[in-house]
Design an enzyme around this catalytic site. Structure first.
Site, mmCIF file in Angstrom:
data_model
loop_
_atom_site.group_PDB
_atom_site.id
_atom_site.type_symbol
_atom_site.label_atom_id
_atom_site.label_comp_id
_atom_site.label_asym_id
_atom_site.label_seq_id
_atom_site.Cartn_x
_atom_site.Cartn_y
_atom_site.Cartn_z
ATOM 1 N N GLU A 183 0.935 -1.263 0.065
ATOM 2 C CA GLU A 183 -0.005 0.054 0.065
ATOM 3 C C GLU A 183 0.805 1.095 -0.034
ATOM 4 O O GLU A 183 0.706 2.255 -0.646
ATOM 5 C CB GLU A 183 -0.835 -0.012 1.251
ATOM 6 C CG GLU A 183 -1.884 1.218 1.223
ATOM 7 C CD GLU A 183 -2.572 1.500 2.626
ATOM 8 O OE1 GLU A 183 -2.352 0.869 3.517
ATOM 9 O OE2 GLU A 183 -3.678 2.242 2.587
ATOM 10 N N ARG B 283 -0.434 34.836 -14.387
ATOM 11 C CA ARG B 283 -1.211 36.270 -13.502
ATOM 12 C C ARG B 283 0.107 37.114 -13.508
ATOM 13 O O ARG B 283 1.154 36.984 -13.065
ATOM 14 C CB ARG B 283 -0.980 35.410 -12.087
ATOM 15 C CG ARG B 283 -1.560 36.454 -11.170
ATOM 16 C CD ARG B 283 -3.017 36.952 -11.118
ATOM 17 N NE ARG B 283 -3.157 37.686 -10.142
ATOM 18 C CZ ARG B 283 -4.402 38.391 -10.289
ATOM 19 N NH1 ARG B 283 -5.341 38.344 -10.978
ATOM 20 N NH2 ARG B 283 -4.442 39.143 -9.139
ATOM 21 N N GLN C 28 11.107 36.436 -7.072
ATOM 22 C CA GLN C 28 11.794 35.475 -6.527
ATOM 23 C C GLN C 28 11.040 34.586 -5.428
ATOM 24 O O GLN C 28 11.202 33.230 -5.487
ATOM 25 C CB GLN C 28 13.362 35.688 -6.123
ATOM 26 C CG GLN C 28 14.231 34.582 -5.881
ATOM 27 C CD GLN C 28 15.433 35.017 -5.287
ATOM 28 O OE1 GLN C 28 15.546 35.683 -4.289
ATOM 29 N NE2 GLN C 28 16.524 35.133 -6.207
#
Ligand code: FAD
Length: 389
Positions: A252, A278, A289
Site C-alpha cells: 500500500e 498572472r 523570486q
C-alpha cells in the site's frame, strides 16, 4: 523539454516501453473522462464517480497486478505507472483502485483459498465486484494489532462483532476484508485472523462520516453485529492475520507514494501555469523570486518523489525486501504533496482558496496522505528500526 517527455526520461531506467505506452494510454483515457469539472462535481456533491469506475473497468484497469489465471494483467511497475496518472487526474479514484485491487485483491490473490479466488478475483478484474479493507477501529489506529473486533467459532461458521472505523468505499463494497481477533488470550499480533465478509451477510450497518476531503469515495463506520460468516471465508491461516496484513500494508505504501507523486505533479502544474499567466506590478508573478523559488522547490519535490517511488516499486516487482524503501517513498511523497499544495495555494492567492479551482482540493486531500496508510510518524519508526536495530 515538454513535461511528459521530461517525466518519461525519469521513468526510462525503471519502466519498459510497454509500461510507458500504458501510462500514456491511461492518461489519454482519464484526460477525456476524468475532466476537472467531473472530478470537482463528484467531490462537491459527495457523489461516487460511477461512470468513471465503469469506464476504467471496461479498459481493464481493475485487472492490473491480479493473477493472470483470474483475468489479471501486469505487475507492480505497471501499477505505479498507472497510479501516478490516476493520482494526477483524481486522487479519490486512485485511492479507490488501490484499496480494491492492490490491498484486498492482492491479499486474496496471495492468501485466500482457491474457491474464494475463483469466486471473487475474475469479478474484481472486470470491475463487477468491489471490496473494502476493514482494519482500523476507534481504539486501534497506529496500534492496529490492538483491535478488538472478535470472530467467535460457532459450528461451521464464525460470528463477528465489533465496529470498524474510517472504512473507505464501504458504501460500494460487495465484500469486506475484516481483521478480527480470534484468540483473545494470545499476544496482540498473534491472535488475529482475516475474513472475507459479504455485505449481504446480515448484521452489517454502514454509517458515512463527514471528512475534510476525499468526498467522492465516502469514509464510513461499519458495525458488525452478530455477523455470521462461513468458516471457509477465512483468508489465510487461523491467527496468522497480522503477518498477512504486513505484506498488504507495505504494498500500500508504494501505491500511496505513486498517487501522491501524480497528485503533487497536478498541483505543481496548476500553480506554475497560473503563475505564468498572472500579472501584478506589470509582470508575471514568476518574475518575483519569492514565487519562482516556491515553484522550483515544488518541481524538485515531485521529481524526487517519483524516483523514490520507482526505486521501491522496482524492489517490490523483483520480490526484494522493500519495507523501509516503501515507507521512505510514502513519507517523502506525501510530505511533498502537502508542501506543494500549501505553497501552490499561496501562489494562486484568493483563487487558490476558491472552490472553483482544484488547488483547494489538493490542499484538503494532501493532508490525508500523512495520516492514512500508516501515519508518517509510524513510517519514520519503520525506517528507524531498519537503520538502527
Ligand atoms: C480518509 C481516511 C480513510 C481511511 N481509510 C481506511 C480504510 O479503508 N481502512 C482502514 O482500516 N483504515 C482506514 N483509515 C484509518 C487510518 O489507517 C488511520 O487513521 C491511521 O492508521 C492512524 O490511526 P489514528 O487515526 O487512529 O491515529 P492514532 O494512532 O491515534 O495516532 C494519533 C497521532 O499519534 C501518532 N502516533 C501514534 N503512535 C505513535 C508512535 N508509536 N510513534 C510516534 N507517533 C505515534 C500518530 O502518528 C498520529 O500523529 C482511514 C483514515 C482516513 C483519515
Amino acid at each position: 523539454m515538454h513535461r511528459e517527455q521530461e517525466i518519461q526520461a525519469d521513468l526510462r531506467p525503471y519502466l519498459g516501453d510497454d509500461q510507458i505506452a500504458f501510462r500514456t494510454s491511461v492518461d489519454g483515457f482519464l484526460s477525456r473522462h476524468a475532466t476537472p469539472d467531473y472530478v470537482r462535481e463528484c467531490d462537491e456533491h459527495k457523489r461516487f464517480p460511477q461512470q468513471l469506475v465503469d469506464g476504467m473497468a471496461e479498459q481493464g484497469y481493475f485487472a492490473v497486478t491480479l493473477p493472470e489465471e483470474h483475468g489479471g494483467v501486469g505487475g507492480y511497475l505497471d501499477m505505479v505507472a498507472m497510479l501516478e496518472v490516476l493520482g494526477y487526474h483524481s486522487v479519490a479514484l486512485a485511492r479507490y483502485w488501490n484499496m480494491n485491487v492492490n490491498m484486498v485483491g492482492g491479499a486474496l490473490a496471495r492468501f485466500a483459498s482457491d474457491e474464494i479466488q475463483r469466486k471473487t478475483l475474475p469479478l474484481l478484474a472486470q470491475g463487477k465486484a468491489f471490496f473494502a479493507f476493514a482494519l482500523s477501529e476507534n481504539g486501534s489506529g497506529s496500534d492496529a494489532a490492538s483491535l478488538t473486533t472478535s470472530a467467535r467459532p460457532d459450528g461451521d461458521a464464525y460470528v463477528i462483532n465489533g465496529t470498524k472505523m474510517w472504512i473507505t468505499g464501504a458504501l460500494q463494497a460487495d465484500y469486506f476484508l475484516v481483521a478480527c481477533r480470534t484468540d483473545p488470550d494470545a499476544k496482540p499480533h498473534d491472535g488475529i485472523s482475516l475474513f472475507l465478509v459479504p455485505k449481504d451477510a446480515g448484521g452489517i450497518t454502514i454509517n458515512p462520516i463527514d471528512m475534510l476531503g476525499g468526498h467522492a469515495i465516502r469514509t464510513c463506520e461499519v458495525v458488525f453485529s452478530d455477523v455470521r460468516v462461513a468458516a471457509d471465508m477465512m483468508v489465510g491461516p487461523l491467527h496468522k492475520g497480522w503477518r498477512q496484513l504486513s505484506t498488504v500494508l507495505a504494498k500500500e505504501r508504494v501505491a500511496l507514494g505513486a498517487i501522491c507523486t501524480g497528485a503533487a505533479q497536478a498541483a505543481y502544474d496548476l500553480a506554475s501555469g497560473y503563475a505564468v499567466d498572472r500579472h501584478q506590478f506589470g509582470r508575471s508573478i514568476t518574475q518575483f523570486q519569492a514565487i519562482s523559488h516556491k515553484l522550483v522547490d515544488a518541481k524538485t519535490l515531485v521529481d524526487a518523489s517519483r524516483l523514490l517511488v520507482l526505486r521501491a516499486a522496482r524492489l517490490l516487482a523483483d520480490g526484494e525486501p522493500c519495507s523501509a524503501q516503501a515507507s521512505q517513498a510514502k513519507t517523502f511523497a506525501s510530505d511533498a504533496y502537502v508542501q506543494i499544495a500549501t505553497n501552490g495555494l499561496q501562489v494562486m492567492g484568493a483563487n487558490g482558496y476558491c472552490m472553483e479551482f482544484a488547488m483547494q482540493r489538493h490542499f484538503r486531500e494532501s493532508k490525508l496522505f500523512q495520516i492514512f496508510g500508516g501515519t508518517n510518524e509510524i513510517q519514520r519508526n519503520i525506517v528507524a528500526r531498519d537503520l538502527f536495530s
